[in-house]
Design an enzyme around this catalytic site. Structure first.
Site, PDB file in Angstrom:
ATOM      1  N   HIS A  15      -3.373  -4.064   1.041  1.00  0.00           N
ATOM      2  CA  HIS A  15      -4.029  -4.451  -0.209  1.00  0.00           C
ATOM      3  C   HIS A  15      -2.968  -4.829  -1.236  1.00  0.00           C
ATOM      4  O   HIS A  15      -1.930  -4.164  -1.334  1.00  0.00           O
ATOM      5  CB  HIS A  15      -4.868  -3.277  -0.735  1.00  0.00           C
ATOM      6  N   GLU A  71      -6.599   4.434  -2.977  1.00  0.00           N
ATOM      7  CA  GLU A  71      -7.515   3.582  -2.198  1.00  0.00           C
ATOM      8  C   GLU A  71      -7.660   4.068  -0.754  1.00  0.00           C
ATOM      9  O   GLU A  71      -8.098   3.306   0.116  1.00  0.00           O
ATOM     10  CB  GLU A  71      -7.047   2.116  -2.216  1.00  0.00           C
TER      11      GLU A  71
END
Ligand code: 2HA
Ligand code: ZN
Length: 271
Positions: free
Chosen positions: A139, A116
């Site tokens: 996250h 990510e």
């Protein structure tokens, strides 16, 4: 050179990821965290001229050229970071071309940063433009937030409003509301761009049927934002489908906003 294992930013990363794991937000290799580091923070611990290897970032991150980050590794388990940070974390510097990351420490088994990274770096760019003190992108996959995206409409106004109604803390902690993205393929530049776009407006972005992003100046800010959304979502899921006898009404949310002097999304109330 001081011992890297004593660097405060490393200790902080080990502790926050262990805490996130304990919350049940990061099953298996779920979740990723990155923290922007000032050169003065890194210099006492690492030889900044000793690049171990370079890794393509997969997109143009030129505005971040020369900036340092500590980032969780792809495929790595949060469960294992505390005891083996050098395998599960890395310290990188974005190269002058913006398309490579220079590894200065970590990913000892030949690994690389989180899949990510686009969402993280694009979000760092978006938030730095708003707040020069911005440092953290976090996250994870909190269970009740994820559950809520299965049963609640995904428009930002109603999603935020439902969370605000669950308990007094919510509007106080995130008066700026929660951004929501529909389900998308993760790990791509597309979801990175979409997340960063939302981050111009929000410090929290829910990825429907996947998880959540939180940002902040400190780990506590990002963690606290996510923790409070998750609390609201838990209350919502525990009460959903039952006769709803009581709620915090919009005029009461206004009273809270006055009491805590909040700059909040007034357009998210129906007054
Ligand atoms: O694998 O959480 O979004 C880490 C993730 C991907
Ligand atoms: Zn994820």
């Amino acid at each position: 050179m001081k011992d890297m294992m004593t660097a405060p930013f490393l200790t902080e990363m080990r502790e926050i990821t262990a805490n996130m794991y304990r919350q049940g937000w990061d099953e298996r290799n779920g979740g990723n965290v990155s923290r922007l580091l000032d050169e003065e923070e890194v210099a006492p611990y690492l030889d900044l001229n000793n690049v171990l290897r370079t890794i393509p970032t997969g997109f143009d991150a030129k505005p971040l050229a020369g900036r340092y980050f500590i980032v969780t590794g792809t495929g790595k388990y949060f469960k294992n970071i505390k005891d083996d940070p050098e395998t599960n974390l890395g310290v990188i510097r974005i190269g002058a071309d913006g398309e490579t990351a220079e590894l200065l420490w970590g990913y000892r088994d030949g690994g690389r940063f989180t899949s990510e990274l686009p969402a993280h770096l694009m979000t760092h760019m978006a938030r730095l433009a708003i707040d020069p003190e911005h440092r953290i992108v976090m996250h994870c996959h909190p269970t009740y937030t994820l559950a809520m995206t299965h049963v609640h409409p995904l428009d930002e106004k109603s999603f935020t409003h439902t969370l605000w109604e669950t308990c007094s803390e919510c509007i106080v902690v995130f008066p700026d509301g929660v951004g929501v993205l529909p389900w998308m393929v993760c790990g791509t530049n597309d979801i990175g761009r979409a997340t960063a776009e939302k981050m111009k407006e929000f410090r929290l972005v829910v990825w429907a049927l996947h998880g959540i992003y939180g940002v902040g100046r400190t780990m506590d800010e990002a963690f606290g934002l996510i923790e409070t959304v998750e609390k609201g979502a838990q209350v919502y899921m525990l009460t959903a489908g039952r006769p709803h006898l009581n709620t915090i009404h919009d005029d009461e949310l206004v009273e809270l906003a006055k009491r805590f002097d909040l700059t909040y999304r007034k357009d998210y109330l129906d007054l």
